[in-house]
Design a protein around this motif. Structure first.
Motif, short mmCIF file in Angstrom:
data_model
loop_
_atom_site.label_atom_id
_atom_site.label_comp_id
_atom_site.label_asym_id
_atom_site.label_seq_id
_atom_site.Cartn_x
_atom_site.Cartn_y
_atom_site.Cartn_z
N LYS A 66 32.56 21.07 24.33
CA LYS A 66 32.34 19.66 23.98
C LYS A 66 33.70 19.00 23.83
CE LYS A 66 30.38 16.71 20.35
NZ LYS A 66 29.72 16.71 19.01
N GLY A 68 36.59 15.89 23.25
CA GLY A 68 36.85 14.93 22.19
C GLY A 68 38.34 14.66 22.04
N HIS A 69 38.68 13.88 21.05
CA HIS A 69 40.08 13.53 20.83
C HIS A 69 40.83 14.72 20.25
CE1 HIS A 69 43.66 11.30 19.70
NE2 HIS A 69 43.17 10.24 20.35
N MET A 72 41.14 15.24 16.55
CA MET A 72 39.96 15.63 15.77
C MET A 72 39.29 16.85 16.40
SD MET A 72 38.43 11.81 14.99
CE MET A 72 38.93 11.14 16.59
N HIS A 74 38.02 19.40 15.20
CA HIS A 74 36.85 19.92 14.51
C HIS A 74 35.55 19.29 15.01
CE1 HIS A 74 38.03 16.24 12.51
NE2 HIS A 74 36.86 16.18 11.88
N LEU A 75 35.67 18.20 15.74
CA LEU A 75 34.49 17.55 16.30
C LEU A 75 34.22 17.98 17.74
CD1 LEU A 75 35.01 13.91 14.96
CD2 LEU A 75 33.67 15.77 13.95
N THR A 76 35.00 18.92 18.21
CA THR A 76 34.86 19.40 19.59
C THR A 76 34.45 20.87 19.61
OG1 THR A 76 37.12 20.26 19.91
CG2 THR A 76 36.80 17.88 20.18
N ASP A 78 36.13 23.57 21.83
CA ASP A 78 37.28 23.58 22.72
C ASP A 78 37.18 24.67 23.79
OD1 ASP A 78 39.77 23.54 23.92
OD2 ASP A 78 40.83 23.16 22.06
#
Length: 207
Positions: A66, A68-69, A72, A74-76, A78
């Motif tokens: 997933k 993401g930036h 951040m 922790h929201l991905t 990797d």
């Protein structure tokens, strides 16, 4: 004389056989493959009985997470971290799952992911090759690569896919009797007047 196309990446000899090469008249009783070898002096001839060239397979692995930036993470999920771990894990297949007296190669030759310095991508691609001196070992290593991909991707919360080549190459195994006969012929055309011995190589052809 047969001039084989696509010997390293396109299974050229397999295609020629499928198109009727071995059924042409007069039918050939034996076949002798010749290959230029850069480490041998010009004018010399070398070969060996038994396994000479490796069975060869290629793979393309997709690691899907997933994006993401990068600020951040922790929201991905990797895929680059998972792919990096996979590269290291694949090396243990040779060092820890086959006998030290056996031969095999699992080489990662390409990794690609993302196109920005501040974005964690959603996927990564890992490509490489598998080599062995027998078809049985090649199939075993291919299965182990598949298992390692599944387990490593799962560990990092990713999904995975893997594609192998449509035509893996079997090993080139020289016939013992024909080798003994060819030694005299090789000596005639070699400027050294003899046939050199050569070690097996993990290079692959579809001779």
């Amino acid at each position: 004389l047969v001039f084989q196309p696509a010997e390293e990446g396109g299974a050229g000899m397999k295609r020629m056989v499928e198109e009727g090469l071995v059924d042409m008249e007069p039918k050939a009783q034996q076949a002798f493959g010749m290959h230029v070898w850069p480490t041998l002096p010009t004018g010399t001839v070398a070969t060996r009985p038994g396994p000479l060239l490796a069975a060869a397979e290629t793979f393309e692995i997709g690691i899907h997470g997933k994006g993401g930036h990068a600020a951040m993470p922790h929201l991905t999920i990797d895929p680059i971290v998972a792919a990096s771990a996979l590269v290291g894990n694949l090396q243990t297949i040779i060092s820890r799952t086959i006998s030290p007296l056996e031969s095999g190669v699992v080489s990662v030759t390409q990794i690609s992911a993302g196109d920005a310095f501040n974005v964690i991508p959603a996927s990564a691609t890992v490509r490489g090759t598998i080599r062995a001196l027998s078809t049985e070992m090649l199939v075993y290593l291919r299965d182990r690569v598949g298992s390692m991909v599944d387990s490593t991707a799962s560990l990092y919360g990713c999904n995975s896919t893997i594609k192998f080549s449509p035509d893996y190459y079997p090993p080139t195994v020289n016939d013992e009797g024909l080798f003994a006969w060819s030694k005299g012929v090789g000596a005639l055309v070699s400027r050294e007047g003899k046939l050199r011995d050569i070690e097996p190589t993990m290079g692959g052809e579809d001779f």
